[in-house]
Structures are given as structure tokens and as C-alpha cells.
Design an enzyme around this catalytic site. Structure first.
Site, PDB file in Angstrom:
ATOM      1  N   HIS A  76     -38.891  10.319 -17.909  1.00 31.83           N
ATOM      2  CA  HIS A  76     -37.634   9.578 -17.792  1.00 31.83           C
ATOM      3  C   HIS A  76     -37.174   9.173 -19.183  1.00 31.83           C
ATOM      4  O   HIS A  76     -37.999   8.861 -20.051  1.00 31.83           O
ATOM      5  CB  HIS A  76     -37.830   8.323 -16.926  1.00 31.83           C
ATOM      6  CG  HIS A  76     -36.551   7.707 -16.461  1.00 31.83           C
ATOM      7  ND1 HIS A  76     -35.828   6.842 -17.245  1.00 31.83           N
ATOM      8  CD2 HIS A  76     -35.862   7.834 -15.289  1.00 31.83           C
ATOM      9  CE1 HIS A  76     -34.745   6.451 -16.581  1.00 31.83           C
ATOM     10  NE2 HIS A  76     -34.741   7.030 -15.395  1.00 31.83           N
ATOM     11  N   ASP A  82     -36.404  10.580  -8.937  1.00 36.90           N
ATOM     12  CA  ASP A  82     -35.574  11.711  -8.505  1.00 36.90           C
ATOM     13  C   ASP A  82     -36.409  12.807  -7.859  1.00 36.90           C
ATOM     14  O   ASP A  82     -35.924  13.510  -6.967  1.00 36.90           O
ATOM     15  CB  ASP A  82     -34.800  12.278  -9.701  1.00 36.90           C
ATOM     16  CG  ASP A  82     -33.859  11.257 -10.304  1.00 36.90           C
ATOM     17  OD1 ASP A  82     -33.047  10.702  -9.554  1.00 36.90           O
ATOM     18  OD2 ASP A  82     -33.950  11.001 -11.512  1.00 36.90           O
TER      19      ASP A  82
END
Length: 429
Positions: free
Chosen positions: A305, A363
Site C-alpha cells: 500500500h 483491495d
């Protein structure tokens, strides 16, 4: 904001300025450079990666520790004990609601779930294959025409109505985008259902039959909404703040945020995960794909991330939810899900992934859940927008109630031509 010390800025021409350092309650302190222009200088920070563009009390991320807080509450505690609408109240008001406040807030949301019938007709102007995000941007922007009173957002009642209307109508409009694209009749809200269950019914219900909500799926979707409700000053949130700083209609500011979220670098991450899994094809190809990632032949989607340098705290929560959904739907043997779980195993055990902190992020799991539920990939970002509208509204409200509110006006480093004279067309070479 409070200043406890200053830093000296030497301009190299004999001028030295003392810039205040503003103290954060947690996280990084910032240098107040608002007076920099008086010295004939501006700061240069492309994409604002080292710039605090606002003061906020809403959401805080500690990327190094892998922590996310809504109004000081760890996201883990909220996901375990709370709901999306209770989280929405917290983000908007700064405190968790009492029983009465929660009931009144949820009741107000239920009262605003319908959209004007003229907006229903607006869908007929779109092509059937229009992207859901294009429709969502257009319809939310068009809603501003139906609520001109929302321009009076300094009035508390008017502002609350605008906020409640948007939170209530987003599931309705999002579901309509899906139904229209698939040639299905619109399902109007049924307000005896909770927020997530109502959305599921509007998405997948049949007007000829009673829709039975699967509580595991409804809870999973509510968790996804809560986890995505706000995430500090990301691109779409900053867009909402910039648009809102002009005093525009709040629905228009939110439409701007939706348009920004549509960008694949922002809201399309979980869609990219499924495209990657489809590209890998089968479990048999996972080892080769991982080797290709290590050789930088392939890009690994849904891992690591930009902000979190540790495990995305939302990923730990949604991983458990993902397995609950697969169990409830009996989809553990689905080839794509088995492939995903093998890839996950690599990420959690392979020294290469661990050293580079390429852990599965939110995600990775949200895409798997949405696919299992039956939501098509082109709807993933619309679901994201549905969840994030809460954070956008909280950030917009915080900004427009500031005494120091000014319209956003970034500066630039100009590197083009200096002044030059116009050349008549017959003398141009």
C-alpha cells in the site's frame, strides 16, 4: 493548532525567516509556510506528497505501524462492534451516538432513500453500456438541481438535510446504475431493511418475488462500507475539499469526488486484483507468476500500500470476512478463489514478500468478496463511492465550517516561455 517551536529558513540572500512548527496530536508536525509568499517564494511539492493542505480531526493513518483511526477509534474496534451508519455518525459528529441519537440518525436516513422520479427518467439518456461511474457522476451532480436549499449549507438544518439525503440516496442510485446497465427494472427502497440489506435487495431483488437477505452477505457488505468510509486526504477527498472550497453545491462537490475516484490509480484497485487473477488463470500458474513478480516481469495487484508500510489494518479485518462469505456461499472450490488463496499463502510466507512488506491489502479481499456476492467488476468502484461518500461529507462539513475557509488556489513553478512578441501569420516559418 499550536506552535511550540520554529524552524529557520535561509533564503540565501541574507534573509532568514522563522517558520512556526504546528504540533499534531499524533503523527507528523508541520511547518507553517503560509507567510512564504511574502518573501517572494513558494514551496514546490508535486502531488502534495509532503504538504498538509488542511487541518483535520476526522481520520488518522499511521502508515509505519499499520493503524487507522476514525475520530481516535481504531478501525479494528469499530469493525468488531459497530455498523457503517454508526461509523458515519461518528465521522460526521465526532462522537459515537447514544441509543436515541443512533435511532434518530438511522430514521432520517430511511426517510430520504427515494430519489425524484425525474432523476429516474434521467437514466434513459445513458447508453445501456455506459460505465456505472459515468452514470453515478452524472446523476449525483444532477441531484443538485432538485435540492437548491442545500446551497444554504451554513444553516445547520439545511446542511444536515443535504448530508442525510446523499448518504441515503447513494445506495439507491448505485443500484440503479447496475440495474439499468443490465436491463433490469429498478427496485425501489424498502425502508424496513437496514442500509446494506436494502442495497442488496435493490441490486439483486426481483419485483415479482420476495427478496431474502443473506445476513452473512449483508454483514460483509456493511463491513466493506465501514472500512472504506474515510481514509484521510486521498485524491478524491482532496478533490471534494477543493471543489467545496468554492462554495459550490455539496452534491456537485461529491460528484467531483466520484469523478476522481473513477481513476484506475485510485478507486480501481480491487478491480485490478481480479483482472490479475484472471490473467494468472489457474493455481498451476501461481508459482511462475510469483517468480515473474520477483523478476519484475509482472506487477502484483492488491499487495502492499502506498501509505501503509506495514499490514493494511483493514486487510486483517476483511480477510476474516472474506472466508465467512466463501463459506456461506459454498465457493471455496471456485477456481479463481482457490488461485487467490494460493497467492495469499505466498504473500504471507515467502521471505521476498515479507521483506518488502507486500502483504495483501484491503483491495485484494474486497474484490474477492464483491465477486462472490455477484457484483460485476465494473461496479466495484461505484460500491467504493457509495461507502466513501460518508467520509467525503464529513471532510466537506469540517472544511466549510472553518472560520479560515478560503478557496483553494495552488501555485505553480512556471518553466515556459518568457514574454515574446506576436508574429503575423505570413511571417511564421
Amino acid at each position: 493548532m499550536s506552535s511550540t517551536k520554529t524552524v529557520k529558513v535561509d533564503f540565501g540572500d541574507g534573509r532568514i525567516a522563522d517558520m512556526p512548527v504546528l504540533k499534531a496530536s499524533i503523527g507528523q508536525d508541520v511547518i507553517d509556510i503560509r507567510t512564504l509568499g511574502s518573501f517572494g517564494m513558494w514551496s514546490y511539492d508535486p502531488a502534495f506528497l509532503a504538504t498538509a493542505a488542511c487541518e483535520s480531526k476526522i481520520t488518522f493513518i499511521d502508515g509505519d505501524k499499520g493503524q487507522l483511526f476514525y475520530r481516535g477509534y481504531p478501525i479494528e474496534q469499530l469493525a468488531e462492534h459497530s455498523t457503517h451508519l454508526e461509523g458515519a455518525y461518528l465521522l460526521l459528529h465526532g462522537e459515537l451516538p447514544t441509543t436515541q441519537q443512533k435511532e434518530e440518525f438511522e430514521s432520517s436516513i430511511r426517510q430520504h432513500t427515494m430519489i425524484n422520479e425525474q432523476l429516474v427518467r434521467l437514466f434513459n439518456g445513458f447508453q445501456r453500456n455506459a460505465h456505472p461511474m459515468a452514470m453515478l457522476t452524472g446523476v449525483v451532480g444532477a441531484m443538485a438541481a432538485f435540492y437548491p436549499d442545500a446551497f444554504d449549507f451554513q444553516n445547520l438544518d439545511s446542511r444536515s438535510d443535504a448530508i442525510h439525503r446523499l448518504i441515503a440516496k447513494m445506495p439507491t442510485v448505485t443500484a440503479m446504475c447496475y440495474r439499468y446497465t443490465n436491463g433490469l427494472p429498478f427496485m425501489y427502497p424498502q425502508n424496513n431493511l437496514d442500509y446494506s440489506s436494502n442495497f442488496l435487495r435493490m441490486m439483486f431483488g426481483n419485483p415479482c418475488e420476495e427478496y431474502k437477505v443473506n445476513p452473512v452477505i449483508a454483514k460483509a457488505l456493511d463491513t466493506i462500507f465501514l472500512l472504506h468510509a474515510d481514509h484521510e486526504q486521498n485524491a478524491s477527498t482532496s478533490t471534494v475539499r477543493v471543489a467545496g472550497s468554492s462554495g459550490t453545491h455539496p452534491f456537485s462537490a461529491i460528484a467531483a469526488g466520484i469523478a476522481c475516484l473513477w481513476g484506475p490509480a485510485h478507486g480501481g484497485a480491487n478491480e485490478a486484483v481480479l483482472k490479475m487473477l484472471e490473467e494468472i488463470g489457474s493455481e498451476d500458474n501461481v508459482d511462475n507468476y510469483v517468480a515473474g513478480v520477483k523478476d519484475k516481469k509482472y506487477r502484483l495487484m492488491g499487495f502492499g500500500h502506498r501509505v501503509y508500510k506495514n499490514m493494511d489494518p483493514r486487510a486483517n479485518i476483511i480477510r476474516k470476512t472474506c472466508y465467512e462469505v466463501l463459506d456461506a456461499l459454498g465457493k471455496h472450490n471456485d477456481p479463481l478463489f482457490k488461485l487467490a488463496m494460493k497467492l495469499e499463502k505466498h504473500a504471507l510466507s515467502d521471505p521476498y514478500f515479507i521483506e518488502k512488506k507486500l502483504y495483501p491489502n484491503v483491495d485484494f479481499y474486497s474484490g474477492i468478496i464483491l465477486r462472490a456476492i455477484g457484483i460485476p467488476m465494473d461496479m466495484f468502484t461505484a460500491i467504493f463511492a457509495l461507502a466513501r461518500v460518508v467520509g467525503w461529507l464529513a471532510q466537506w462539513q469540517e472544511m466549510i465550517t472553518e472560520e479560515t475557509l478560503k478557496i483553494s488556489r495552488p501555485r505553480q513553478l512556471y518553466t515556459g516561455y518568457t514574454a515574446r512578441d506576436y508574429i503575423p501569420i505570413d511571417k511564421r516559418i
